[in-house]
Design an enzyme around this catalytic site. Structure first.
Site, mmCIF file in Angstrom:
data_model
loop_
_atom_site.group_PDB
_atom_site.id
_atom_site.type_symbol
_atom_site.label_atom_id
_atom_site.label_comp_id
_atom_site.label_asym_id
_atom_site.label_seq_id
_atom_site.Cartn_x
_atom_site.Cartn_y
_atom_site.Cartn_z
ATOM 1 N N GLY A 153 23.467 50.161 34.540
ATOM 2 C CA GLY A 153 23.848 49.977 33.090
ATOM 3 C C GLY A 153 25.216 49.088 33.189
ATOM 4 N N GLY B 65 24.821 39.376 35.561
ATOM 5 C CA GLY B 65 25.960 39.708 35.077
ATOM 6 C C GLY B 65 26.526 38.662 34.181
ATOM 7 N N ASP B 66 26.450 37.467 34.358
ATOM 8 C CA ASP B 66 26.460 36.559 33.408
ATOM 9 C C ASP B 66 25.811 36.526 32.133
ATOM 10 O OD1 ASP B 66 28.001 35.393 35.766
ATOM 11 O OD2 ASP B 66 26.230 34.169 36.282
#
Length: 332
Positions: free
Chosen positions: A232, A258-259
């Site tokens: 998370g 992540g982007d």
């Protein structure tokens, strides 16, 4: 509007493997799939898919295959002309979701090309709510370029989010001119800043929250969104720390997850959500991306299909006066 900057764009070439990857032997792959990539472009595609105004800025020759690929997505963009072709990054995806990524260094930018890119970013960011500076820097770009841009953009009224690693991140957070408004490291990148063990940070939300708060206190960003892989993410601000666990998914590719998390955070922030809401939206977007092939950006339907995310207000050693265990469930 959200503006994203990708100084080192790439064609992301995905090859799916029929069998687990074994070095030194001949393997079989599916047909290659090419998508325009680079961290800023990935963020911009998610923002555009959500229906928000966005512009992606990157250096590339006018007729490069990368520009053609961006145009095919319909993404609003500014391509600053350069002499050298855009690099190709290779992603090998196994059936169990294991992803191996091989990134090329990128084409060197001349001083004139870098100057044109910088001026284009400043001009295009006039009136923007957020400017995202993300990804590696190509050869020819000094390590403190993000730091200089951050100072200039914030002076013009924009808030700045930085998603980088190594020397560019250290230079940006160590700049005397002031930190960006948001940084989004992962566990390995945060260890580069303040030390520690990345695996332990990913496994322990309280430790992750304390580590994110340490980055905020020592380097000065208003918020730290620390992504923890499949576990998370945590969000640290002056008001406290929160943890959101990833909803259950079948992982396909972690490229761009992540982007997508960063894009989700910014979308929620622009829409006026509070800190827990921004964190929940970030985690849901990152999880949705990991359930898709390659660097495919998740759309609203991909995010809506996921289970609700619970956000917990985390107590950690530096903030004993905070109330622990406040759980908020977010469905959107």
């Amino acid at each position: 509007m959200i503006v994203t900057v990708t100084a080192n764009p790439a064609i992301d070439r995905l090859l799916t493997l029929d069998e687990p990857l074994v070095r030194g032997v001949v393997g079989r792959t599916g047909a290659p799939v090419d998508q325009p990539g680079g961290k800023g472009v990935n963020v911009a595609r998610v923002v555009a898919a959500a229906g928000h105004e966005v512009a992606a800025i990157f250096p590339a020759p006018a007729h490069d295959s990368f520009v053609t690929a961006v145009e095919a997505t319909g993404l609003a963009h500014v391509a600053v002309p350069t002499r050298s072709r855009v690099r190709v990054n290779l992603t090998l995806a196994e059936a169990d979701g294991t992803t191996t990524k091989l990134n090329a260094p990128g084409a060197e930018l001349s001083a004139d090309e870098l100057d044109r890119l910088t001026r284009s970013i400043v001009e295009s960011s006039a009136g923007a709510a957020w400017v995202v500076l993300s990804g590696s820097l190509p050869p020819g770009v000094p390590d403190d370029w993000y730091a200089v841009l951050t100072r200039t953009l914030r002076a013009g009224g924009a808030r700045v989010a930085v998603d980088a690693s190594g020397a560019p991140l250290l230079a940006t957070l160590g700049a005397a001119s002031g930190a960006p408004d948001l940084v989004k490291p992962n566990a390995h990148e945060v260890v580069e800043l303040v030390g520690g063990d990345a695996d332990a940070i990913e496994a322990d939300p309280a430790l992750a929250a304390e580590t994110a708060q340490r980055v905020r206190r020592e380097f000065g960003p208003a918020a730290v969104l620390l992504t923890l892989g499949a576990s998370g993410a945590v969000l640290a601000t002056a008001d406290g720390s929160w943890f959101a666990a990833s909803p259950p998914i079948v992982p396909v590719s972690t490229v761009g997850a992540g982007d997508s998390s960063l894009a989700g955070y910014l979308l929620a922030e622009v829409d006026g959500l509070d800190a827990p809401g921004c964190l929940s939206t970030a985690v849901r977007h990152g999880s949705a991306a990991a359930a898709l092939a390659g660097s495919t950006p998740p759309g609203p339907s991909d995010v809506a299909a996921l289970a609700a995310v619970s956000v917990t207000h985390v107590q950690h050693p530096s903030h004993h006066n905070q109330k622990d265990g406040h759980v908020i469930t977010h469905h959107g």
